[in-house]
Design an enzyme around this catalytic site. Structure first.
Site, short mmCIF file in Angstrom:
data_model
loop_
_atom_site.label_atom_id
_atom_site.label_comp_id
_atom_site.label_asym_id
_atom_site.label_seq_id
_atom_site.Cartn_x
_atom_site.Cartn_y
_atom_site.Cartn_z
N GLY A 138 -13.90 -19.28 -32.57
CA GLY A 138 -13.51 -19.84 -31.85
C GLY A 138 -11.87 -20.20 -32.11
O GLY A 138 -10.75 -20.57 -31.42
N GLU A 189 -9.48 -17.37 -32.12
CA GLU A 189 -8.72 -17.85 -30.59
C GLU A 189 -7.75 -18.58 -30.16
O GLU A 189 -7.15 -17.81 -29.57
CB GLU A 189 -10.77 -17.82 -29.49
CG GLU A 189 -11.53 -16.50 -30.04
CD GLU A 189 -12.98 -16.27 -28.95
OE1 GLU A 189 -12.18 -16.21 -27.44
OE2 GLU A 189 -13.18 -17.51 -29.03
C1 TC6 Z 1 -17.55 -19.09 -32.12
O1 TC6 Z 1 -16.57 -19.50 -32.24
C2 TC6 Z 1 -17.22 -18.96 -30.43
C3 TC6 Z 1 -16.44 -18.84 -30.00
C4 TC6 Z 1 -16.56 -19.08 -28.21
C5 TC6 Z 1 -16.57 -19.94 -27.96
C6 TC6 Z 1 -16.66 -20.05 -25.82
N1 TC6 Z 1 -19.65 -25.10 -36.37
O2 TC6 Z 1 -21.13 -22.68 -44.43
P1 TC6 Z 1 -21.16 -23.98 -45.44
C7 TC6 Z 1 -21.21 -26.39 -41.41
S1 TC6 Z 1 -18.80 -19.08 -32.76
C8 TC6 Z 1 -20.50 -26.04 -36.75
O3 TC6 Z 1 -22.14 -24.40 -46.28
P2 TC6 Z 1 -19.19 -22.37 -47.25
C9 TC6 Z 1 -22.45 -25.58 -41.78
O4 TC6 Z 1 -23.01 -26.23 -41.14
C10 TC6 Z 1 -18.14 -19.63 -34.32
N2 TC6 Z 1 -20.82 -26.12 -38.21
O5 TC6 Z 1 -19.70 -23.64 -46.05
C11 TC6 Z 1 -22.03 -27.01 -43.31
O6 TC6 Z 1 -22.40 -28.35 -42.44
P3 TC6 Z 1 -23.07 -29.13 -43.46
C12 TC6 Z 1 -17.81 -18.46 -35.21
C13 TC6 Z 1 -19.93 -25.72 -39.10
O7 TC6 Z 1 -17.78 -22.93 -47.62
C14 TC6 Z 1 -20.53 -26.65 -43.43
O8 TC6 Z 1 -20.10 -26.62 -42.13
N3 TC6 Z 1 -17.59 -19.24 -36.27
C15 TC6 Z 1 -19.26 -24.35 -38.83
O9 TC6 Z 1 -20.14 -21.55 -47.26
C16 TC6 Z 1 -19.80 -25.84 -44.25
O10 TC6 Z 1 -20.36 -25.00 -44.27
C17 TC6 Z 1 -19.28 -18.20 -37.28
O11 TC6 Z 1 -19.96 -18.33 -37.44
C18 TC6 Z 1 -19.63 -24.09 -37.19
N4 TC6 Z 1 -18.45 -23.03 -36.70
O12 TC6 Z 1 -18.30 -21.26 -45.66
C19 TC6 Z 1 -18.40 -19.34 -39.43
N5 TC6 Z 1 -19.67 -23.64 -39.82
O13 TC6 Z 1 -22.60 -29.13 -44.84
C20 TC6 Z 1 -19.20 -19.97 -39.37
C21 TC6 Z 1 -19.36 -24.30 -40.81
O14 TC6 Z 1 -23.45 -30.23 -42.62
N6 TC6 Z 1 -19.39 -20.86 -40.44
N7 TC6 Z 1 -20.18 -26.00 -40.49
O15 TC6 Z 1 -24.87 -28.17 -43.97
C22 TC6 Z 1 -19.37 -20.11 -41.25
O16 TC6 Z 1 -19.08 -18.83 -42.12
C23 TC6 Z 1 -19.11 -20.45 -43.38
O17 TC6 Z 1 -19.65 -22.27 -42.90
C24 TC6 Z 1 -18.18 -20.65 -43.58
C25 TC6 Z 1 -17.57 -21.39 -44.42
C26 TC6 Z 1 -17.13 -19.34 -44.20
C27 TC6 Z 1 -16.50 -21.65 -42.76
#
Ligand code: TC6
Length: 696
Positions: A102, A105
């Site tokens: 998002g 987006e």
């Molecule tokens: C989408 O966007 C759909 C859109 C359509 C809408 C209509 N949400 O991984 P880390 C938290 S789908 C909530 O340890 P890093 C994570 O739980 C989404 N929380 O850090 C953790 O919390 P904690 C598309 C999130 O540096 C903290 O942040 N996006 C989200 O190793 C740190 O995370 C993805 O799939 C989130 N989206 O990696 C990206 N992301 O501290 C998903 C992170 O309470 N995220 N958190 O444990 C990642 O791939 C990785 O977190 C990172 C950072 C690469 C951003």
């Protein structure tokens, strides 16, 4: 401050700064704040250009995953993106960090995108079983072409800023901070010295034929039919060409709503959150890990060499110890091979390889480990061998060194008892091949010191692995559940199913290979040795299936022997079914007075899941795992459990605890000790709860 979108106005420019640590996830609070700030900027007659930027380490890394499956608060992300896209004043997005999902987006809805070097951009929604549902499937193909857009959305993999610029996904990569660059651009635009790209131009560039070809090619390359998201992404990209714009957005929205409600998407979200949750160890919150620079690895086999390679990659100095010069040379050669492959694949530069190699030493005696901060023993899986190594390590290792065993089944407490410092001893159970498998079971002994556990978690993260905490028992979390899985399969084998039917049923359920294919690959002698080790303590009243033993006695040790449950002509990778095995099984049934019965694929799948989840419930009751999601994670990352099924405990929740417990009660009439439902089932059912409720 959290969930804020601060606004600063000056010289005709409104700079809106998103602020929702740690990753600026676009939850309802932040969306509302951004909508308000945007409204203020649009309403202010002094503002002519809007710069959108983010505080902290990243631009929004996506929608808030925790909101999916619940009703989202207003405004929705699609509404917000539409508001940005429809803004009468140009919006410049200043990107840094991870511009994902998002977040991307939102950036796509802006008129201009500037990125800093080091920014990564991607649409990982497919890995969560969903699709970009805030206009991404419509805007991205118009911007960079359908083929490339499909490539990004179907792989879910991020790309770097330079590649994004090549594709036209960002307008420029700018040094010195993207927010400052965005303000410079805004000023130049206001001074009439710079133009901003026109969105209309993107539409004129579209080539319908290439677009439809890309859609057709993507459709023909679709993989696993059990996962609906990729197909729906392709449908949306097609709709972006064929439908009027508003209908395209509505089409995408409907597809997103469908997908986000599927059990597959729920399982994939669960897997994502389980990975983050596993790192949370409340009792260690204030415990400082010990410093780890020099690591000794005892054993240069596949496991030891793999561990050494991973440690070198994380900047550690490693001393590899083997029993003699020949074994040591073989161990070092294995590390060199890992390095060569990494260089060939472009994952390691030749210079980095030299630097890593310079940090590697070899030795043939444990005395060389006197200066190690951590020693990881990866020797032969035999308690006496390991206890001997630990007794000697106790003599040579410096005070405060951590002594870890890579045992996959053995009693870590007994290994620790071979030393006078059990508080420094821990289990670090890695998986083969180490470079590909992300799991490490951190096995905590009765006396393991808290800072030793904290050090294990810190080290796992440093080498890119996911640590899951486990207590001491035979097989810890993963191998214990694997044993239950194989036992359930063996009962079915003896009752009437063939190994091939069982393998096919489990592959159809989503495993990459069935239990007998895996046994053949690993070598049947490994589990045979373990069964013989446990034979003396086995309860004779429990059902014991000896088919595996019979195969081993007949020299059918698996793929390496050219035959196991399958035949491997010329050591082929794929085995073929073998009538001799069916005859051997039939003879074993006859010897036990068992008349083969019909077993369906559904029964195989049901029984295997019930066995795994019941063992998981026992593991929870005994405190071997702290939470159900830790069990799920072990099975997902270490044992090929299909990620989109979320692991055995989530699969049990989804199947319904009442129905599963009833099945267990029925099966227990055949074999009480194995199938008796753990008490936890009843406790959860009585309280209207699920395993997932025990996660937080
Ligand atoms: C989408 O966007 C759909 C859109 C359509 C809408 C209509 N949400 O991984 P880390 C938290 S789908 C909530 O340890 P890093 C994570 O739980 C989404 N929380 O850090 C953790 O919390 P904690 C598309 C999130 O540096 C903290 O942040 N996006 C989200 O190793 C740190 O995370 C993805 O799939 C989130 N989206 O990696 C990206 N992301 O501290 C998903 C992170 O309470 N995220 N958190 O444990 C990642 O791939 C990785 O977190 C990172 C950072 C690469 C951003």
């Amino acid at each position: 401050m959290t969930e804020e979108a601060g606004i600063a106005i000056g010289d005709g420019i409104a700079t809106i700064t998103l602020d929702n640590p740690p990753v600026n996830a676009l939850g309802a609070g932040l969306r509302g704040a951004l909508m308000t700030a945007l409204g203020a900027a649009l309403h202010d007659p002094g503002v002519q250009v809007i710069v959108l930027t983010a505080a902290g380490r990243t631009w929004p890394a996506g929608a808030d995953i925790r909101e999916f499956g619940r009703s989202p608060g207003a405004p929705s992300l699609p509404e917000l993106c539409q508001a940005v896209a429809g803004s009468a004043k140009p919006v410049i997005a200043a990107l840094h960090g991870m511009v994902l999902g998002g977040g991307l987006e939102l950036a796509l809805a802006a008129r201009v995108r500037l990125a800093e070097p080091g920014t990564e951009l991607g649409l990982p929604e497919v890995t969560l079983g969903i699709l970009p549902g805030a206009g991404g499937t419509q805007r991205l193909p118009r911007l960079i072409g359908a083929k490339r857009a499909l490539g990004l959305m179907l792989s879910g993999l991020p790309i770097g800023a330079a590649r994004a610029e090549e594709l036209g996904l960002v307008d420029a990569v700018t040094e010195g901070g993207s927010a400052a660059a965005a303000e410079r651009l805004a000023r130049a635009y206001l001074a009439g010295e710079a133009e901003l790209p026109e969105v209309e131009e993107q539409r004129r560039r579209v080539d319908p034929r290439a677009w439809l070809l890309a859609v057709a090619a993507a459709r023909s390359g679709l993989g696993d039919p059990q996962l609906p998201a990729p197909g729906r992404i392709i449908d949306c990209v097609e709709a972006a060409l064929l439908l009027p714009e508003d209908e395209g957005f509505a089409f995408e929205r409907a597809a997103f709503e469908d997908l986000v409600a599927t059990s597959e998407a729920a399982a994939l979200r669960h897997a994502f959150l389980a990975e983050r949750r596993a790192a949370k160890q409340p009792d260690l919150a204030h415990v400082k890990p010990r410093e780890i620079h020099n690591v000794g690895v005892v054993g240069g086999g596949l496991m030891g060499a793999g561990i050494a390679t991973a440690l070198l990659g994380a900047g550690c100095s490693v001393t590899l110890v083997e029993r003699d010069g020949e074994a040591l040379a073989a161990g070092l050669a294995r590390v060199a091979t890992h390095h060569e492959r990494a260089v060939a694949k472009g994952r390691l530069s030749p210079e980095a390889r030299e630097a890593e190699w310079a940090r590697l030493a070899g030795a043939t005696g444990l005395a060389a480990l006197a200066g190690s901060d951590l020693v990881i023993e990866a020797a032969y899986e035999d308690e006496a061998v390991k206890a001997g190594i630990f007794a000697e390590l106790d003599r040579v290792a410096r005070p405060g060194a951590i002594l870890a065993t890579n045992t996959s089944y053995l009693d870590v407490n007994r290994i620790a008892a071979a030393t006078a410092r059990p508080g420094d001893v821990i289990g670090l159970h890695f998986f083969l091949p180490v470079q590909a498998m992300r799991l490490v079971e951190v096995v905590v002994g009765a006396e393991t010191a808290p800072d030793v556990i904290a050090s294990a978690f810190a080290l796992a993260r440093r080498i890119g692995k996911v640590a899951v905490r486990a207590g001491v028992c035979d097989g810890f979390i993963g191998n214990r559940i694997l044993t239950a899985y194989r036992t359930a399969a063996d009962f079915l084998l003896e009752d009437g199913a063939s190994p091939y039917e069982i393998d096919r049923a489990m592959v159809a359920w989503g495993f990459p290979a069935g239990p007998y294919q895996v046994l053949d690959m690993a070598g049947l002698d490994i589990s045979w040795a373990r069964r013989r080790r446990l034979a003396a303590t086995r309860d004779p009243a429990r059902r014991y299936v000896a088919i595996g033993d019979r195969l081993c006695e007949a020299g059918r040790l698996g793929r390496k022997a050219g035959k196991g449950y399958y035949l491997y002509p010329e050591r082929a990778w794929q085995g073929v079914e073998d009538p001799d095995v069916l005859a051997l099984i039939a003879a074993e049934r006859e010897a036990r007075g068992i008349v083969a019965r019909e077993v369906t694929a559904a029964e195989i799948q049901d029984r295997v899941l019930a066995a795994m989840a019941n063992e998981g419930a026992r593991i929870l009751e005994e405190g071997i795992a702290a939470r159900p999601s830790d069990i799920d994670l072990v099975m997902l990352l270490g044992y090929g459990f299909p990620r989109w099924r979320g692991g055995p405990m989530l699969a049990a929740d989804q199947a319904g605890l009442l129905a599963l417990r009833k099945r267990l009660v029925d099966y227990a009439r055949e074999e009480e000790a194995f199938w008796r439902p753990a008490a936890l089932w009843e406790e959860l059912i009585k309280n209207g709860r699920k395993f997932a409720d025990l996660n937080d």
